[in-house]
Design a protein around this motif. Structure first.
Motif, PDB file in Angstrom:
ATOM      1  N   ALA A  96     -19.615   8.683 -39.512  1.00 17.80           N
ATOM      2  CA  ALA A  96     -21.046   8.613 -39.188  1.00 17.80           C
ATOM      3  C   ALA A  96     -21.414   7.213 -38.703  1.00 17.80           C
ATOM      4  O   ALA A  96     -22.183   7.066 -37.745  1.00 17.80           O
ATOM      5  CB  ALA A  96     -21.886   9.000 -40.403  1.00 17.80           C
ATOM      6  N   GLY A  97     -20.856   6.188 -39.328  1.00 19.13           N
ATOM      7  CA  GLY A  97     -21.110   4.816 -38.895  1.00 19.13           C
ATOM      8  C   GLY A  97     -20.588   4.554 -37.495  1.00 19.13           C
ATOM      9  O   GLY A  97     -21.236   3.870 -36.691  1.00 19.13           O
ATOM     10  N   VAL A  98     -19.419   5.120 -37.192  1.00 18.52           N
ATOM     11  CA  VAL A  98     -18.861   4.968 -35.840  1.00 18.52           C
ATOM     12  C   VAL A  98     -19.765   5.656 -34.823  1.00 18.52           C
ATOM     13  O   VAL A  98     -20.032   5.119 -33.740  1.00 18.52           O
ATOM     14  CB  VAL A  98     -17.411   5.508 -35.772  1.00 18.52           C
ATOM     15  N   VAL A  99     -20.271   6.848 -35.166  1.00 20.23           N
ATOM     16  CA  VAL A  99     -21.192   7.549 -34.257  1.00 20.23           C
ATOM     17  C   VAL A  99     -22.419   6.684 -34.000  1.00 20.23           C
ATOM     18  O   VAL A  99     -22.842   6.504 -32.852  1.00 20.23           O
ATOM     19  CB  VAL A  99     -21.588   8.942 -34.803  1.00 20.23           C
ATOM     20  N   VAL A 100     -23.001   6.129 -35.051  1.00 19.29           N
ATOM     21  CA  VAL A 100     -24.186   5.270 -34.886  1.00 19.29           C
ATOM     22  C   VAL A 100     -23.843   4.065 -34.017  1.00 19.29           C
ATOM     23  O   VAL A 100     -24.610   3.706 -33.107  1.00 19.29           O
ATOM     24  CB  VAL A 100     -24.756   4.828 -36.251  1.00 19.29           C
ATOM     25  N   GLY A 101     -22.705   3.448 -34.258  1.00 19.92           N
ATOM     26  CA  GLY A 101     -22.294   2.298 -33.455  1.00 19.92           C
ATOM     27  C   GLY A 101     -22.107   2.657 -31.983  1.00 19.92           C
ATOM     28  O   GLY A 101     -22.556   1.931 -31.090  1.00 19.92           O
TER      29      GLY A 101
END
Length: 133
Positions: free
Chosen positions: A82-87
């Motif tokens: 999820a953090g990678v998607v946001v990034g």
């Protein structure tokens, strides 16, 4: 909450596919309109362009929602994905802004969009496998 995580991740992936379709619609509409003699200037817009802009913002909101949901479920590496998607979505917005001044960077905008779909799809798949779906 695992189902919510999976659904939001899947919606992001599908939304990116619709983004690809909408920008293709925009490009072909510009070509047709120019061929028909329509003046293409700063005030010109079409359905594909408008949809692409609005849906891009919606994807950003969905990405933040995925990050929030990731903290409420136990999907393996779900928070990281999820953090990678946001990034990637943050990079996407930056590339969109910069690409208007340097159109060649639009290629990176397109490739990054595909990366968003891939990572969101992987997140959905991970949640589905854990659920045994």
């Amino acid at each position: 909450m695992r189902t919510a995580y999976r659904v939001v991740a899947l919606v992001i992936s599908v939304a990116v596919g619709l983004q690809v379709a909408s920008i293709a619609l925009a490009g072909f509409t510009v070509a047709k309109d120019a061929g028909d003699g329509v003046a293409i200037g700063a005030d010109y817009t079409n359905l594909g362009q408008s949809y692409h802009s609005i849906a891009g913002t919606a994807i950003g909101v969905l990405a933040l929602g995925l990050l929030v949901v990731s903290f409420l479920t136990e999907v393996p590496r779900g928070r990281v994905l999820a953090g990678v998607v946001v990034g990637l979505v943050a990079v996407q917005f930056a590339l969109a802004v910069v690409s208007f001044g340097l159109p060649a960077l639009g290629v990176l905008h397109g490739l990054n969009g595909l990366a968003i779909a891939a990572v969101a799809g992987a997140a959905a798949g991970r949640a589905a496998r854990q659920a045994g779906a």
